[in-house]
Design a protein around this motif. Sequence first.
Motif, PDB file in Angstrom:
ATOM      1  N   GLU A  98     -10.599   6.163  -1.403  1.00  0.00           N
ATOM      2  CA  GLU A  98      -9.337   6.076  -0.669  1.00  0.00           C
ATOM      3  C   GLU A  98      -9.502   6.635   0.733  1.00  0.00           C
ATOM      4  O   GLU A  98      -9.942   7.775   0.911  1.00  0.00           O
ATOM      5  N   PRO A  99      -9.153   5.842   1.737  1.00  0.00           N
ATOM      6  CA  PRO A  99      -9.333   6.274   3.127  1.00  0.00           C
ATOM      7  C   PRO A  99      -8.454   7.457   3.498  1.00  0.00           C
ATOM      8  O   PRO A  99      -7.316   7.577   3.048  1.00  0.00           O
ATOM      9  N   VAL A 100      -9.008   8.316   4.342  1.00  0.00           N
ATOM     10  CA  VAL A 100      -8.262   9.411   4.960  1.00  0.00           C
ATOM     11  C   VAL A 100      -8.350   9.187   6.466  1.00  0.00           C
ATOM     12  O   VAL A 100      -9.430   9.219   7.047  1.00  0.00           O
ATOM     13  N   ILE A 101      -7.219   8.928   7.074  1.00  0.00           N
ATOM     14  CA  ILE A 101      -7.142   8.650   8.505  1.00  0.00           C
ATOM     15  C   ILE A 101      -6.734   9.933   9.216  1.00  0.00           C
ATOM     16  O   ILE A 101      -5.702  10.526   8.898  1.00  0.00           O
ATOM     17  N   LEU A 102      -7.548  10.365  10.158  1.00  0.00           N
ATOM     18  CA  LEU A 102      -7.240  11.564  10.933  1.00  0.00           C
ATOM     19  C   LEU A 102      -6.428  11.176  12.157  1.00  0.00           C
ATOM     20  O   LEU A 102      -6.768  10.210  12.843  1.00  0.00           O
ATOM     21  N   SER A 134       1.362   8.048  12.944  1.00  0.00           N
ATOM     22  CA  SER A 134       0.128   7.819  12.181  1.00  0.00           C
ATOM     23  C   SER A 134      -0.696   6.647  12.700  1.00  0.00           C
ATOM     24  O   SER A 134      -1.889   6.549  12.408  1.00  0.00           O
ATOM     25  N   PHE A 135      -0.083   5.766  13.460  1.00  0.00           N
ATOM     26  CA  PHE A 135      -0.781   4.588  13.971  1.00  0.00           C
ATOM     27  C   PHE A 135      -1.417   4.838  15.341  1.00  0.00           C
ATOM     28  O   PHE A 135      -2.396   4.197  15.701  1.00  0.00           O
ATOM     29  N   HIS A 136      -0.859   5.764  16.095  1.00  0.00           N
ATOM     30  CA  HIS A 136      -1.318   6.004  17.468  1.00  0.00           C
ATOM     31  C   HIS A 136      -2.723   6.611  17.489  1.00  0.00           C
ATOM     32  O   HIS A 136      -2.961   7.675  16.921  1.00  0.00           O
ATOM     33  N   ALA A 187       0.863  -1.190   0.000  1.00  0.00           N
ATOM     34  CA  ALA A 187       0.000   0.000   0.000  1.00  0.00           C
ATOM     35  C   ALA A 187       0.891   1.229   0.000  1.00  0.00           C
ATOM     36  O   ALA A 187       2.018   1.208   0.500  1.00  0.00           O
ATOM     37  N   LEU A 188       0.355   2.317  -0.555  1.00  0.00           N
ATOM     38  CA  LEU A 188       1.023   3.610  -0.528  1.00  0.00           C
ATOM     39  C   LEU A 188       0.412   4.431   0.593  1.00  0.00           C
ATOM     40  O   LEU A 188      -0.805   4.623   0.635  1.00  0.00           O
ATOM     41  N   LEU A 189       1.243   4.904   1.518  1.00  0.00           N
ATOM     42  CA  LEU A 189       0.804   5.719   2.640  1.00  0.00           C
ATOM     43  C   LEU A 189       1.280   7.154   2.417  1.00  0.00           C
ATOM     44  O   LEU A 189       2.486   7.414   2.352  1.00  0.00           O
ATOM     45  N   VAL A 190       0.328   8.077   2.286  1.00  0.00           N
ATOM     46  CA  VAL A 190       0.602   9.482   1.995  1.00  0.00           C
ATOM     47  C   VAL A 190       0.326  10.278   3.272  1.00  0.00           C
ATOM     48  O   VAL A 190      -0.818  10.404   3.689  1.00  0.00           O
ATOM     49  N   ILE A 191       1.371  10.808   3.870  1.00  0.00           N
ATOM     50  CA  ILE A 191       1.277  11.401   5.202  1.00  0.00           C
ATOM     51  C   ILE A 191       1.315  12.934   5.160  1.00  0.00           C
ATOM     52  O   ILE A 191       2.257  13.524   4.623  1.00  0.00           O
ATOM     53  N   ASP A 192       0.300  13.551   5.723  1.00  0.00           N
ATOM     54  CA  ASP A 192       0.261  14.994   6.019  1.00  0.00           C
ATOM     55  C   ASP A 192       0.642  15.897   4.857  1.00  0.00           C
ATOM     56  O   ASP A 192       1.367  16.879   5.033  1.00  0.00           O
ATOM     57  N   VAL A 193       0.113  15.612   3.683  1.00  0.00           N
ATOM     58  CA  VAL A 193       0.363  16.486   2.530  1.00  0.00           C
ATOM     59  C   VAL A 193      -0.727  17.565   2.485  1.00  0.00           C
ATOM     60  O   VAL A 193      -1.372  17.789   1.479  1.00  0.00           O
ATOM     61  N   GLN A 194      -0.869  18.230   3.598  1.00  0.00           N
ATOM     62  CA  GLN A 194      -1.889  19.251   3.745  1.00  0.00           C
ATOM     63  C   GLN A 194      -1.386  20.593   3.225  1.00  0.00           C
ATOM     64  O   GLN A 194      -0.190  20.889   3.304  1.00  0.00           O
ATOM     65  N   LEU A 214      -5.493   2.970  11.450  1.00  0.00           N
ATOM     66  CA  LEU A 214      -4.639   2.711  10.295  1.00  0.00           C
ATOM     67  C   LEU A 214      -4.169   1.262  10.244  1.00  0.00           C
ATOM     68  O   LEU A 214      -4.282   0.601   9.211  1.00  0.00           O
ATOM     69  N   HIS A 215      -3.647   0.762  11.344  1.00  0.00           N
ATOM     70  CA  HIS A 215      -3.156  -0.620  11.372  1.00  0.00           C
ATOM     71  C   HIS A 215      -4.292  -1.600  11.041  1.00  0.00           C
ATOM     72  O   HIS A 215      -4.101  -2.521  10.243  1.00  0.00           O
TER      73      HIS A 215
END
Length: 187
Positions: free
Chosen positions: A78-82, A88-90, A6-13, A94-95
């Motif tokens: 595509e999911p967006v995890i807040l 990112s897991f805490h 999977a591709l995890l895209v982090i905080d590209v806000q 996501l996990h």
Amino acid sequence: MNRTTALLVIDVQTGIVEGTSDQQPVYQKESLLQTIQALIDRARRRSIPVLYVQDVDVKAAGEEAFAIHPALQPAPDEPVILKKATDSFHGTDLHDQLQALGIDHLVIVGCKTEYCVDSACRKATTLGYDVTLVHDGHSTTGNAALRAEQIIAHHNTCLHGLSNLDPFIIVRPAKEDVFVPIHDSYR
């Protein structure tokens, strides 16, 4: 061994990438956006899941700075995890979402290198994921001690080969087929 990626895209806000009135834009933002967009396109063409993580502390929901950058918008499925923490897991699911998809290899891109990208890479290995950090797919801003390019180079160096038990991190440039993990060739 067959891997599921999977591709995890982090905080590209927008507020992180473009900066705000009190914060600089990330280093080489145009190049970063192009690299991440190309990886998202490649993943989608190959039916590789793309998951986004969004930091709720950037700005209030609804503000432009809070939104995922317009160049990198998630598809409707595509999911967006807040998240509230740098990890990112805490405190997120996501996990659980990755496990439901059968993922065991993460390709990670995003912002900021020394905070949320670093935390996600390290935590992912302790949860059993092999990680490919995209060498030119993460960025940050400079600080009082180091320029942004030094922070990025430092993390590309120190995270490459970092292991927690068996899973580990490999740093590879976006031009390679980062969705095909090469971890097993090192075991």
